[in-house]
Enzyme design. Structure first.
Site, PDB file in Angstrom:
ATOM      1  N   GLU A 129      10.373 -34.706 -28.833  1.00  9.04           N
ATOM      2  CA  GLU A 129       9.210 -34.548 -29.706  1.00  9.04           C
ATOM      3  C   GLU A 129       8.463 -35.873 -29.854  1.00  9.04           C
ATOM      4  OE1 GLU A 129      10.072 -31.114 -32.842  1.00  9.04           O
ATOM      5  OE2 GLU A 129      11.279 -32.890 -33.260  1.00  9.04           O
ATOM      6  N   ARG A 135       4.029 -29.457 -27.932  1.00  8.02           N
ATOM      7  CA  ARG A 135       3.452 -30.015 -29.158  1.00  8.02           C
ATOM      8  C   ARG A 135       3.423 -31.543 -29.160  1.00  8.02           C
ATOM      9  NH1 ARG A 135       8.190 -27.385 -30.728  1.00  8.02           N
ATOM     10  NH2 ARG A 135       9.955 -28.730 -31.259  1.00  8.02           N
ATOM     11  N   ASP A 136       2.755 -32.060 -30.200  1.00  5.31           N
ATOM     12  CA  ASP A 136       2.730 -33.480 -30.554  1.00  5.31           C
ATOM     13  C   ASP A 136       1.958 -34.336 -29.552  1.00  5.31           C
ATOM     14  OD1 ASP A 136       4.510 -32.463 -32.429  1.00  5.31           O
ATOM     15  OD2 ASP A 136       6.271 -33.233 -31.400  1.00  5.31           O
ATOM     16  N   SER A 173       1.832 -32.006 -35.612  1.00  2.19           N
ATOM     17  CA  SER A 173       1.673 -33.414 -35.270  1.00  2.19           C
ATOM     18  C   SER A 173       0.723 -33.650 -34.100  1.00  2.19           C
ATOM     19  CB  SER A 173       3.036 -34.028 -34.953  1.00  2.19           C
ATOM     20  OG  SER A 173       3.827 -34.073 -36.107  1.00  2.19           O
ATOM     21  N   TRP A 215      16.109 -34.734 -38.983  1.00  4.87           N
ATOM     22  CA  TRP A 215      15.987 -33.271 -38.935  1.00  4.87           C
ATOM     23  C   TRP A 215      17.276 -32.550 -39.324  1.00  4.87           C
ATOM     24  CZ3 TRP A 215      12.117 -30.514 -39.783  1.00  4.87           C
ATOM     25  CH2 TRP A 215      10.850 -30.924 -39.396  1.00  4.87           C
ATOM     26  N   GLN A 267       2.509 -35.355 -41.530  1.00  2.00           N
ATOM     27  CA  GLN A 267       2.808 -33.953 -41.753  1.00  2.00           C
ATOM     28  C   GLN A 267       3.188 -33.709 -43.210  1.00  2.00           C
ATOM     29  OE1 GLN A 267       2.936 -30.865 -39.688  1.00  2.00           O
ATOM     30  NE2 GLN A 267       1.325 -32.273 -39.041  1.00  2.00           N
ATOM     31  N   ASP A 300       6.456 -36.291 -40.177  1.00  2.00           N
ATOM     32  CA  ASP A 300       5.966 -37.107 -39.065  1.00  2.00           C
ATOM     33  C   ASP A 300       4.652 -37.820 -39.354  1.00  2.00           C
ATOM     34  OD1 ASP A 300       7.968 -35.550 -38.006  1.00  2.00           O
ATOM     35  OD2 ASP A 300       6.744 -34.625 -36.456  1.00  2.00           O
TER      36      ASP A 300
END
Length: 548
Positions: free
Chosen positions: A239, A187-188, A123, A329, A90, A74
Site C-alpha cells: 500500500e 489504490r493509493d 489515499s 493496521w 484519511q 494515512d
C-alpha cells in the site's frame, strides 16, 4: 512563470554523519493482523472551535499533529504550495486537511474531499500543476491537483482540483481517470512530475506489486511498467507507494531512486510495516540496484507504528521530507483516546547513504557489493520547541542504572553511549518507579544481543482490541540487527504524551512506537546490563506544546 510540475532535481540530505557500514535490517516475527482500508461513514466536515481545554486530554500529542476530533489515518496529498505545507489525511474515507507555514504548528481546515457519487476518497497525492497541463484552471493559471482512489464500482483513480490554495475542491467531471478493471486492490496513487520525459508519473499499489503509469496532463494515463514480483517482503498487501530521487551521500552527481511501500498487517511482521528499495528509474521502469539480492528486506522503521509515509511534493530548496501515520493496521482505531484517535509522526528529512563494499555486517557476513541505507532525521524546524536543556557527561553506568532529572512528558534526548563490556545499554523513558525504587513502568530504547530495539512491554497499556475485536497483545518488543559504530551508540529520541520516535546513528535506523503510559510516568534513566558502559554525553531538552 511556474513550470508544469516539480522537476526531479537532486535532493539535499539531512545533516548527520556517514552510516555505519555494519548495519543490516531484519524483521521480528510476531502476531496476526489483517490489512484493510476503513469503510465507515464520512467524518467531520469542519474543525471544532478550540476552547481553553482543547488539546489537553490524556495522551493528546503536544508536538505531533492530531485532529481536533475523529480518526486520523494515512497521510495524503503532502505538498508545499505558496508558502504553506499541506497535510491531508484519511479520516473515515475522506481527506481531512491541515496547513502549516513552519512544519511545526498546524491549523486544521475543513475537510477537503468528502464522499461523492463515486464513493469514498481514499489515499492519494497532490501536485502543483503550475503550467496547467491538465487544463483544469483558467488560462495562464495553475493550481493544486489531487489524485486519489475512489471506490464506487471498485477501486479506481480519480482527480480533484483547487483554484484557491487548497481551501475548496472540485471533482473532475470525467472521473475516474483510471477505471477499475476488476482488481480488488488498486489504490493509493502517488504522482510526481518527471522532467526528463516531460510527463507526470504515477506509482500505484496493485495487490503485492506496484504499477507505474504516465500522463501528459494528469487526466489521460497509460501503463508503463510493474515492479515487485519476487522483491522484498510479501507477507501482506502493498500500500501507499512513493518514488523519489536522492543523492548518495549528498553528492548531486550520484543520484539513486528510492521506492517505498507499506505492507499490511500479518503474523510474520507482528502487525503492519513498511519497506524500501533503492535503484534507478528511467521515466518508465524502476529497477532495483542489482547488487541487492531480490529477497532482501529493508524496513523503513523498526517500530510498529510508522505506516503509509509520503513525501512532500514541490518542497523548496530541493528537500525531501515525509511524514507517516503513527499507527498500525493491527490496531488501527483501538486507541483509548477521545475525542480523537491517532497522530502523525514528526516531519522527517530523508537522505541516502552508501554502505561500502567489503564491510562487515552484524552477523559477521561481508557485504562484498555494498548497498544503500535510507536515513531519516527530524526536521530542524522542530528546534523552535526547545526549552530547558540538561546535559550530563562522562557518566559510568556499571551493571545497573542511573536515574536522571525528570524531563516531564514531552522531551528530546541526545545520547552518546560507549557500550564498553556491557551486554545491553539503553534509555528508559516515560518511567515510573515503585516505592522500592524498582522500575514499575517504562518504554525502553536500547541496544543488546538482539540488536537495536524498542520495548513497550512495560510501557503502560499492553492490551488493545485488534481488527477482529479480540483482545491482543499491544506490549510488543521490536528489534533490528545492528552494530554500533566503534562500539558507541548514538541515539536521538523524541518523546511525546503517547509516542516514542528513536533515531540511531543520525537516522540510519529508526523506530516508532505509540504508547499509552500511566499516571506519574515522567521519569528518565540510562542503564547498562552485564558490564559497564560510559555515557559520553546525554542532553535532555524539554519541548514546548505546538497548541499553546
Amino acid at each position: 512563470m511556474t513550470r508544469a510540475g516539480p522537476a526531479a532535481a537532486p535532493r539535499t540530505p539531512s545533516r548527520g554523519v556517514a552510516v555505519s557500514a555494519a548495519l543490516v535490517l531484519t524483521l521480528l516475527a510476531g502476531c496476526t493482523g489483517v490489512p484493510d482500508d476503513d469503510r465507515s461513514p464520512s467524518g467531520t466536515t469542519s474543525p471544532p472551535a478550540a476552547g481553553p481545554d482543547a488539546y489537553t486530554e490524556q495522551w493528546r500529542p503536544q508536538f505531533h499533529y492530531s485532529p481536533p476530533e475523529g480518526r486520523l489515518a494515512d497521510p495524503n496529498g503532502l505538498v508545499w504550495f505558496e508558502g504553506e505545507w499541506h497535510l491531508f489525511h484519511q479520516q473515515d474515507g475522506t481527506w481531512a486537511h491541515a496547513v502549516s507555514t513552519d512544519l511545526v504548528h498546524w491549523e486544521t481546515l475543513p475537510t477537503a474531499l468528502e464522499h461523492d457519487e463515486l464513493g469514498q476518497a481514499l489515499s492519494g497525492s497532490a501536485v502543483v500543476d503550475g503550467g496547467n497541463t491538465s487544463g483544469l484552471f483558467p488560462e495562464g493559471e495553475g493550481g493544486l491537483v489531487a489524485v486519489y482512489t475512489s471506490t464506487e464500482g471498485g477501486e479506481a483513480q480519480s482527480v480533484a482540483y483547487s483554484t484557491d490554495r487548497g481551501r475548496t475542491w472540485e471533482r473532475f467531471a470525467g472521473n475516474p481517470v483510471i477505471p477499475n478493471d476488476g482488481r480488488t486492490d488498486f489504490r493509493d496513487p502517488k504522482v510526481f512530475w518527471h522532467d526528463p520525459t516531460s510527463r507526470w508519473v504515477m506509482v500505484v499499489s496493485v495487490g503485492g506489486v506496484v504499477e507505474l503509469h504516465g500522463s501528459p496532463d494528469l487526466l489521460d494515463w497509460e501503463p508503463l511498467s510493474t515492479f515487485g514480483e519476487g522483491q522484498g517482503l510479501h507477507s501482506a498487501v502493498w500500500e501507499c507507494p512513493d518514488l523519489f530521487p536522492l543523492p548518495v551521500d549528498g553528492n548531486p552527481d550520484d543520484t539513486r531512486w528510492v521506492l517505498t511501500v507499506s505492507v499490511g498487517a500479518s503474523e510474520e511482521t507482528a502487525g503492519s510495516t513498511a519497506q524500501y528499495f533503492v535503484g534507478d528509474f528511467d521515466g518508465t521502469t524502476f529497477v532495483r540496484d542489482p547488487t541487492t539480492p531480490p529477497e532482501t528486506v529493508q524496513v523503513t522503521d523498526v517500530g510498529q507504528d510508522f505506516y503509509a509515509a509520503q513525501t512532500f511534493e514541490n518542497a523548496p530548496d530541493g528537500r525531501r521530507l515525509w511524514m507517516g501515520w503513527m499507527g498500525d493496521w493491527r490496531f488501527p482505531y483501538a486507541a483509548p483516546t477521545a475525542p480523537w484517535q491517532n497522530a502523525m509522526s514528526v516531519p522527517r528529512e530523508l537522505s541516502l547513504r552508501r554502505v561500502d563494499p567489503g564491510a562487515a555486517a552484524p552477523s559477521g557476513e561481508v557485504l562484498a557489493d555494498g548497498g544503500y541505507v535510507l536515513a531519516q532525521a527530524p526536521v530542524p524546524e522542530l528546534e523552535v520547541l526547545d526549552e530547558e536543556t540538561t546535559t550530563v557527561t562522562d557518566l559510568a553506568v556499571e551493571d545497573g542504572d542511573v536515574v536522571l532529572d525528570s524531563p516531564g512528558g514531552t522531551f528530546e534526548v541526545l545520547a552518546e553511549i560507549d557500550v564498553g563490556d556491557a551486554e545491553e545499554v539503553g534509555l528508559r523513558v516515560r518511567e515510573r518507579r515503585g516505592e522500592d525504587g524498582s522500575v514499575a513502568e517504562a518504554t525502553v530504547v536500547g541496544v543488546g544481543p538482539d540488536g537495536f530495539f524498542l520495548d513497550r512491554t512495560q510501557g503502560g497499556v499492553t492490551t488493545l482490541l485488534d481488527r477482529s475485536g479480540a483482545d491482543a497483545d499491544f506490549g510488543v518488543r521490536r528489534t533490528a540487527a545492528y552494530a554500533p559504530v566503534d562500539g558507541v551508540v548514538r541515539l536521538r529520541v523524541l518523546v511525546d504524551e503517547s509516542s516514542v520516535e528513536a533515531f540511531a546513528d543520525d537516522g540510519a535506523l529508526t523506530g516508532t512506537l505509540v504508547v499509552y503510559p500511566g499516571e506519574g510516568t515522567d521519569g528518565l534513566s540510562v542503564y547498562a546490563r552485564g558490564g559497564t558502559a560510559t555515557v559520553r554525553s546525554i542532553e535532555v531538552t524539554r519541548l514546548a506544546s505546538i497548541w499553546r
